[in-house]
Structures are given as C-alpha cells and as structure tokens.
Design a protein around this motif. Structure first.
Motif, PDB file in Angstrom:
ATOM      1  N   VAL A 157     -39.134  10.169  46.418  1.00  0.00           N
ATOM      2  CA  VAL A 157     -38.542  11.697  45.491  1.00  0.00           C
ATOM      3  C   VAL A 157     -39.489  11.861  44.657  1.00  0.00           C
ATOM      4  O   VAL A 157     -39.429  13.313  44.464  1.00  0.00           O
ATOM      5  CB  VAL A 157     -36.838  11.245  45.835  1.00  0.00           C
ATOM      6  CG1 VAL A 157     -36.539  12.441  44.498  1.00  0.00           C
ATOM      7  CG2 VAL A 157     -36.513  11.063  46.774  1.00  0.00           C
ATOM      8  N   LEU A 158     -39.192  11.295  43.711  1.00  0.00           N
ATOM      9  CA  LEU A 158     -40.053  11.355  42.264  1.00  0.00           C
ATOM     10  C   LEU A 158     -42.001  11.672  42.841  1.00  0.00           C
ATOM     11  O   LEU A 158     -41.262  12.653  42.018  1.00  0.00           O
ATOM     12  CB  LEU A 158     -40.113  10.619  41.166  1.00  0.00           C
ATOM     13  CG  LEU A 158     -38.145  10.075  41.023  1.00  0.00           C
ATOM     14  CD1 LEU A 158     -39.294   8.838  39.862  1.00  0.00           C
ATOM     15  CD2 LEU A 158     -37.809  10.875  40.286  1.00  0.00           C
ATOM     16  N   ALA A 159     -42.219  11.377  43.706  1.00  0.00           N
ATOM     17  CA  ALA A 159     -43.816  11.968  43.962  1.00  0.00           C
ATOM     18  C   ALA A 159     -43.608  13.307  44.273  1.00  0.00           C
ATOM     19  O   ALA A 159     -44.329  14.236  44.049  1.00  0.00           O
ATOM     20  CB  ALA A 159     -43.999  11.058  44.417  1.00  0.00           C
ATOM     21  N   ALA A 173     -45.006  17.807  42.878  1.00  0.00           N
ATOM     22  CA  ALA A 173     -45.995  17.284  43.680  1.00  0.00           C
ATOM     23  C   ALA A 173     -46.343  16.580  41.844  1.00  0.00           C
ATOM     24  O   ALA A 173     -46.220  17.116  40.662  1.00  0.00           O
ATOM     25  CB  ALA A 173     -46.786  17.472  44.072  1.00  0.00           C
ATOM     26  N   ARG A 174     -45.909  15.187  41.609  1.00  0.00           N
ATOM     27  CA  ARG A 174     -46.190  13.910  40.903  1.00  0.00           C
ATOM     28  C   ARG A 174     -46.875  12.640  41.250  1.00  0.00           C
ATOM     29  O   ARG A 174     -46.657  12.538  42.551  1.00  0.00           O
ATOM     30  CB  ARG A 174     -44.654  13.835  40.375  1.00  0.00           C
ATOM     31  CG  ARG A 174     -44.233  14.752  39.548  1.00  0.00           C
ATOM     32  CD  ARG A 174     -42.869  14.327  39.346  1.00  0.00           C
ATOM     33  NE  ARG A 174     -42.579  15.468  38.134  1.00  0.00           N
ATOM     34  CZ  ARG A 174     -41.053  15.686  38.766  1.00  0.00           C
ATOM     35  NH1 ARG A 174     -40.779  15.102  39.783  1.00  0.00           N
ATOM     36  NH2 ARG A 174     -40.039  16.521  38.384  1.00  0.00           N
ATOM     37  N   HIS A 198     -56.094  10.988  48.665  1.00  0.00           N
ATOM     38  CA  HIS A 198     -54.305  11.477  48.620  1.00  0.00           C
ATOM     39  C   HIS A 198     -52.846  11.048  48.188  1.00  0.00           C
ATOM     40  O   HIS A 198     -52.238  11.343  48.337  1.00  0.00           O
ATOM     41  CB  HIS A 198     -54.220  12.238  49.929  1.00  0.00           C
ATOM     42  CG  HIS A 198     -54.967  13.535  49.652  1.00  0.00           C
ATOM     43  ND1 HIS A 198     -55.486  14.377  49.857  1.00  0.00           N
ATOM     44  CD2 HIS A 198     -56.009  13.474  50.752  1.00  0.00           C
ATOM     45  CE1 HIS A 198     -56.190  15.151  50.150  1.00  0.00           C
ATOM     46  NE2 HIS A 198     -57.021  14.015  51.253  1.00  0.00           N
ATOM     47  N   THR A 199     -53.713   9.852  47.818  1.00  0.00           N
ATOM     48  CA  THR A 199     -52.290   9.019  47.178  1.00  0.00           C
ATOM     49  C   THR A 199     -51.716   9.686  45.403  1.00  0.00           C
ATOM     50  O   THR A 199     -51.900  10.105  44.837  1.00  0.00           O
ATOM     51  CB  THR A 199     -52.781   7.523  46.694  1.00  0.00           C
ATOM     52  OG1 THR A 199     -53.436   6.662  47.374  1.00  0.00           O
ATOM     53  CG2 THR A 199     -51.818   5.956  45.688  1.00  0.00           C
ATOM     54  N   ARG A 200     -50.950   9.474  46.045  1.00  0.00           N
ATOM     55  CA  ARG A 200     -49.065  10.018  44.904  1.00  0.00           C
ATOM     56  C   ARG A 200     -48.523   9.067  44.322  1.00  0.00           C
ATOM     57  O   ARG A 200     -47.795   9.041  43.174  1.00  0.00           O
ATOM     58  CB  ARG A 200     -48.806  11.614  45.371  1.00  0.00           C
ATOM     59  CG  ARG A 200     -49.542  12.493  46.021  1.00  0.00           C
ATOM     60  CD  ARG A 200     -49.277  14.106  45.281  1.00  0.00           C
ATOM     61  NE  ARG A 200     -47.749  13.998  45.370  1.00  0.00           N
ATOM     62  CZ  ARG A 200     -47.007  14.744  46.630  1.00  0.00           C
ATOM     63  NH1 ARG A 200     -48.031  15.487  47.038  1.00  0.00           N
ATOM     64  NH2 ARG A 200     -46.181  15.659  46.646  1.00  0.00           N
ATOM     65  N   VAL A 253     -50.875  10.439  35.044  1.00  0.00           N
ATOM     66  CA  VAL A 253     -49.833  10.158  36.010  1.00  0.00           C
ATOM     67  C   VAL A 253     -48.827  10.727  35.452  1.00  0.00           C
ATOM     68  O   VAL A 253     -48.374  10.946  34.332  1.00  0.00           O
ATOM     69  CB  VAL A 253     -49.553   8.758  35.936  1.00  0.00           C
ATOM     70  CG1 VAL A 253     -48.227   7.799  36.118  1.00  0.00           C
ATOM     71  CG2 VAL A 253     -50.839   7.733  36.049  1.00  0.00           C
ATOM     72  N   ASP A 254     -47.914  10.911  35.966  1.00  0.00           N
ATOM     73  CA  ASP A 254     -46.480  12.073  35.696  1.00  0.00           C
ATOM     74  C   ASP A 254     -45.421  11.021  35.593  1.00  0.00           C
ATOM     75  O   ASP A 254     -44.407  11.078  34.507  1.00  0.00           O
ATOM     76  CB  ASP A 254     -46.394  12.855  36.331  1.00  0.00           C
ATOM     77  CG  ASP A 254     -47.221  13.769  36.628  1.00  0.00           C
ATOM     78  OD1 ASP A 254     -47.665  14.775  36.047  1.00  0.00           O
ATOM     79  OD2 ASP A 254     -47.720  13.852  37.733  1.00  0.00           O
TER      80      ASP A 254
END
Length: 212
Positions: A46-48, A56-57, A101-103, A125-126
């Motif tokens: 969810v955070l990503a 998008a994070r 594409h790794t989040r 990194v977010d």
C-alpha cells in the motif's frame, strides 16, 4: 493478477487509513499489529502504491533475518500475482533478486546499514519500514539511528515506519520524534483441544527418559 480475496482477509486493512494519514502529516509512525494480520506484506504494498491506487513510491523493508526477508518478498509477489524480482524483490547477503520495476525491496538490516554507509541519503527511497523492530541487535539499532539522523539533517521527506507485534510502542514513538502509534487488531480463531496419547508405550531414545 492481484489476489484480492487474500488481501481483503488481512485484518491490518483497518489500520491503513490512520497509518497513511500519520505518514502524510508527521512522516513517521509506529505500527503495532499482531502476527498474521498482514503487517509485513500488505502495508509495504500500500505504501508503494501497488495496492489501493496511492502514489508510486519506492519502499525498503528491513527484516532482522535472511529467511524472513526472502519469505516476505515471495509472499508479497504472490499477492500481486508476480514472481520475486518484478514489483517486489529482496536483497540479502550473497543474493539479490530485483529488477528495473521493483518498487518494494525487502532487505536485511545488515544490508540496509551498509547502504546507509555508502549513501547516507538513501537516494531514490521514499519509505523505510523497520519490521520486527522489537528484535534488538547492533545492525538494527545502528540503522535506526542512522535513519533518524538522515531524516533530521538530510531528507526530512523520508518516511519511517517502525512495525512489530510486541514492541515498546511508546519508546519507539519517542525515538521517532513523538510519532503517532497505530494499532491493528488481530483475528481470533476457535481452538479445539484434543488429547491423543500414543496407542502403546513409547520407547525413549538411548540415554533419555519418556514419562508414561
């Protein structure tokens, strides 16, 4: 294909709105959630922004052990209907499974500490989630101290989440600048107790004793 039925069964869903609000307002939060609620798997997705349509994070999840890092990444990838290395990957000592594409990347706290030493700003990194933060050891404590220092001096926009089922929530809240504490409720299941003694006496191993 996202496995919505499995995602909807995770009790931590009720804690997601206050958690995202806390991160939006304060940038830090402490998440207390019992085992099996989806703390380790649903929250990073969810955070990503991979679930729920948020922004998008890039999220880094720190686990205390390699086996936990691999298992968490595989479970999240399964929930998304993917394989590890696509939207979700992991990095442990001697093994890295990530892609362009790794989040969400699950790492051990030792790997996270090495990255902080190489790149103090954690460029790109977010959000950092310190999972199972009650497991105190040198790498985890040092990484937490470095992360707080980075947020205070270099990147105030970096979001930090400390998550655990049994942690000292008040202590972590003070450590993260009076961070809000968000609690998720677990799900109780009926337990049936069955007494099933062996049909015949059990011969103990050599040198040991078995109580009849």
């Amino acid at each position: 294909m996202i496995r919505h039925d499995a995602l909807e069964s995770l009790p931590v869903r009720e804690a997601l709105p206050p958690l995202t609000d806390a991160l939006q307002e304060r940038g830090t939060a402490v998440l207390v959630a019992p085992p099996g609620t989806g703390k380790t798997t649903l929250v990073p997705l969810v955070l990503a922004g991979l679930i729920g349509g948020g922004p998008a994070r890039r999220v880094v999840v720190a686990e205390p052990r390699r086996i936990a890092a691999r298992a968490a990444a595989r479970r999240m990838a399964w929930l998304l209907g993917e394989k590890p290395g696509e939207s979700v990957g992991f990095t442990v000592r001697g093994e890295r499974v990530t892609g362009r594409h790794t989040r969400v990347e699950v790492v051990t706290t030792g790997v996270l500490l090495q990255r902080l030493q190489r790149d103090q700003e954690l460029t790109g990194v977010d959000v950092v989630v310190l999972d199972e933060c009650h497991e105190r050891h040198l790498d985890a404590d040092t990484a937490a101290a470095f992360l707080w220092d980075v947020r205070e001096t270099l990147r105030p926009e970096l979001r930090l989440v400390a998550a655990s089922a049994t942690t000292d929530a008040a202590g972590w809240a003070r450590l993260l600048g009076d961070a809000p504490v968000v609690e998720a409720r677990g799900t109780a299941h009926p337990v049936e107790v069955v007494w099933a003694p062996p049909p015949r006496p059990v011969r103990p191993p050599h040198g040991m004793r078995v109580d009849p």
